[in-house]
Design an enzyme around this catalytic site. Structure first.
Site, PDB file in Angstrom:
ATOM      1  N   ASP A 136      14.009  34.378  14.727  1.00 35.85           N
ATOM      2  CA  ASP A 136      15.342  34.343  14.106  1.00 35.85           C
ATOM      3  C   ASP A 136      15.416  33.072  13.261  1.00 35.85           C
ATOM      4  O   ASP A 136      14.558  32.191  13.352  1.00 35.85           O
ATOM      5  CB  ASP A 136      16.425  34.317  15.199  1.00 35.85           C
ATOM      6  N   SER A 137      16.489  32.975  12.487  1.00 39.53           N
ATOM      7  CA  SER A 137      16.715  31.761  11.706  1.00 39.53           C
ATOM      8  C   SER A 137      17.071  30.577  12.616  1.00 39.53           C
ATOM      9  O   SER A 137      17.056  29.438  12.160  1.00 39.53           O
ATOM     10  CB  SER A 137      17.846  32.011  10.707  1.00 39.53           C
ATOM     11  N   CYS A 186      16.864  38.956  13.722  1.00 39.62           N
ATOM     12  CA  CYS A 186      17.801  38.374  12.768  1.00 39.62           C
ATOM     13  C   CYS A 186      18.188  39.504  11.816  1.00 39.62           C
ATOM     14  O   CYS A 186      17.312  40.144  11.224  1.00 39.62           O
ATOM     15  CB  CYS A 186      17.096  37.251  12.005  1.00 39.62           C
ATOM     16  N   ASN A 187      19.480  39.757  11.722  1.00 34.85           N
ATOM     17  CA  ASN A 187      19.917  40.849  10.842  1.00 34.85           C
ATOM     18  C   ASN A 187      19.599  40.565   9.387  1.00 34.85           C
ATOM     19  O   ASN A 187      19.209  41.459   8.646  1.00 34.85           O
ATOM     20  CB  ASN A 187      21.424  41.048  10.981  1.00 34.85           C
ATOM     21  N   THR A 188      19.762  39.303   8.986  1.00 33.03           N
ATOM     22  CA  THR A 188      19.528  38.969   7.580  1.00 33.03           C
ATOM     23  C   THR A 188      18.059  39.194   7.219  1.00 33.03           C
ATOM     24  O   THR A 188      17.746  39.810   6.193  1.00 33.03           O
ATOM     25  CB  THR A 188      19.937  37.501   7.320  1.00 33.03           C
ATOM     26  N   HIS A 191      24.157  36.144  16.155  1.00 33.63           N
ATOM     27  CA  HIS A 191      25.029  35.146  16.787  1.00 33.63           C
ATOM     28  C   HIS A 191      26.288  35.789  17.411  1.00 33.63           C
ATOM     29  O   HIS A 191      26.872  35.238  18.334  1.00 33.63           O
ATOM     30  CB  HIS A 191      25.532  34.128  15.756  1.00 33.63           C
ATOM     31  N   CYS A 224      25.159  40.509  13.255  1.00 31.38           N
ATOM     32  CA  CYS A 224      24.540  39.182  13.156  1.00 31.38           C
ATOM     33  C   CYS A 224      24.228  38.783  14.595  1.00 31.38           C
ATOM     34  O   CYS A 224      25.065  38.979  15.487  1.00 31.38           O
ATOM     35  CB  CYS A 224      25.518  38.201  12.525  1.00 31.38           C
ATOM     36  N   TYR A 228      20.067  31.648   7.116  1.00 32.22           N
ATOM     37  CA  TYR A 228      19.437  32.556   6.163  1.00 32.22           C
ATOM     38  C   TYR A 228      20.497  33.364   5.404  1.00 32.22           C
ATOM     39  O   TYR A 228      20.242  33.877   4.333  1.00 32.22           O
ATOM     40  CB  TYR A 228      18.533  33.557   6.890  1.00 32.22           C
ATOM     41  N   GLU A 255      27.199  27.949  16.778  1.00 27.87           N
ATOM     42  CA  GLU A 255      26.230  26.850  16.941  1.00 27.87           C
ATOM     43  C   GLU A 255      26.886  25.580  17.462  1.00 27.87           C
ATOM     44  O   GLU A 255      26.231  24.757  18.092  1.00 27.87           O
ATOM     45  CB  GLU A 255      25.493  26.611  15.617  1.00 27.87           C
TER      46      GLU A 255
HETATM   47  N1  DGL Z   1      20.830  35.196  12.839  1.00 25.72           N
HETATM   48  C1  DGL Z   1      21.301  35.519  11.519  1.00 25.72           C
HETATM   49  C2  DGL Z   1      21.569  37.006  11.398  1.00 25.72           C
HETATM   50  O1  DGL Z   1      21.477  37.753  12.369  1.00 25.72           O
HETATM   51  C3  DGL Z   1      22.560  34.758  11.165  1.00 25.72           C
HETATM   52  C4  DGL Z   1      22.400  33.282  10.963  1.00 25.72           C
HETATM   53  C5  DGL Z   1      21.927  32.905   9.593  1.00 25.72           C
HETATM   54  O2  DGL Z   1      22.690  33.022   8.618  1.00 25.72           O
HETATM   55  O3  DGL Z   1      20.790  32.506   9.496  1.00 25.72           O
HETATM   56  O4  DGL Z   1      21.856  37.481  10.328  1.00 25.72           O
END
Ligand code: DGL
Length: 293
Positions: free
Chosen positions: A32-33, A95-97, A208, A206, A64, A174
């Site tokens: 993940d990011s 990570c969804n992004t 998070h 996301c 990300y 965070e």
């Molecule tokens: N973990 C990222 C997601 O699921 C979100 C955090 C980020 O912007 O990096 O998209």
């Protein structure tokens, strides 16, 4: 864009593309990011407890969600190369992004099976909606990619999907403000328009966001089903490993390093956060120089 397939076809397809012998005992790579992917790692630990995990959180380059597809793809490829140094048997893009922007490129490059969080989440959401009105909350990148809309409408063209970027949720999580009046207030502002259009299903798009699930569910009310792609991803991962004969049937040997964590910056801070949400007594995280990969 990638063609949408059923779970079964996806698994068959993965079988066809590998050229390397895969080892049941090998770990699973998860990335993940930053800390968000821990919600996915936690589900994997819960649903497939015999598996070893190598987790990477890109804490030096998070977020990300406000970066370009090119940058997110470059970062993701570096991380996959790093994880492959552990001979992982599969990689979970937690990570969804990164799943929205980089899956196609990663699948092309990779000779091991790779699974993202978007397709499992989309499949579940398409199944659970009753009134055909779905909301997706995610980063700006995931929303602007329209990836959830595309997958869900390929499964069910009669549903309408409303996307809402919620960029402030990531820093709030965070900062540990998981149940806090500030988080309540921001969530209310973001979610009011989704309540007004009468959605019955909300995808937490996301990694998070499951950490503020109780706030989100309080605001959306009891008639809206929250879909957590982390849960669905772990379920599909288990199914995929079983079908590929890669599920580890025996628990890791005592003393083996079952869960290993790597980050690109601030290992201490990451560890404190990880230990607050994962109750398996995680002992350490190491900082590595990801730009080298
Ligand atoms: N973990 C990222 C997601 O699921 C979100 C955090 C980020 O912007 O990096 O998209």
């Amino acid at each position: 864009m990638a063609e949408i397939r059923t779970g079964q076809n996806e698994i068959r397809n993965r079988k066809r593309i590998h050229h390397v012998p895969l080892n049941r005992d090998a770990p699973i790579g998860v990335f993940d990011s930053g800390v968000g992917g821990l919600t996915v790692a936690r589900e994997i630990m819960r649903q497939i407890p015999n598996e070893k995990i190598i987790y990477f959180g890109d804490t030096a380059r998070v977020p990300y969600g406000n970066k370009s597809q090119e940058t997110v793809t470059r970062f993701s490829k570096q991380i996959v190369r790093f994880l492959q140094t552990f001979q992982v048997k599969t990689i979970v893009v937690a990570c969804n992004t990164a799943s929205a922007y980089a899956m196609d490129a990663l699948e092309q490059d990779c000779d091991i099976p790779i699974i993202g969080v978007v397709k499992p989440g989309a499949r579940m959401a398409a199944e659970v909606t009753r009134n055909g009105r779905l909301g997706v909350i995610a980063t700006e990148a995931t929303i602007s990619s329209r990836i959830y809309t595309q997958y869900i409408q390929e499964l069910n063209p009669n549903v309408t999907i409303y996307g809402k970027a919620c960029p402030l949720f990531v820093p709030l999580v965070e900062e540990g403000l998981l149940e806090d009046p500030v988080t309540d207030e921001i969530a209310r502002r973001y979610l009011t328009e989704l309540i007004d259009i009468d959605i019955d299903t909300l995808i937490l798009g996301c990694t998070h966001y499951p950490l503020i699930r109780s706030t989100l569910s309080k605001i959306m009310g009891p008639n809206v089903t929250l879909v957590n792609p982390a849960y669905e991803t772990a379920r599909e991962l288990r199914q995929m490993l079983e079908q590929m004969n890669l599920l580890n049937e025996d628990p890791p040997k005592l003393g083996s390093n079952r869960y290993q964590f790597y980050v690109s910056d601030k290992a201490e801070k990451f560890m404190t956060f990880a230990n607050s949400i994962i109750k398996y007594g995680i002992l350490s995280a190491r900082t590595i120089h990801i730009e080298k990969y």
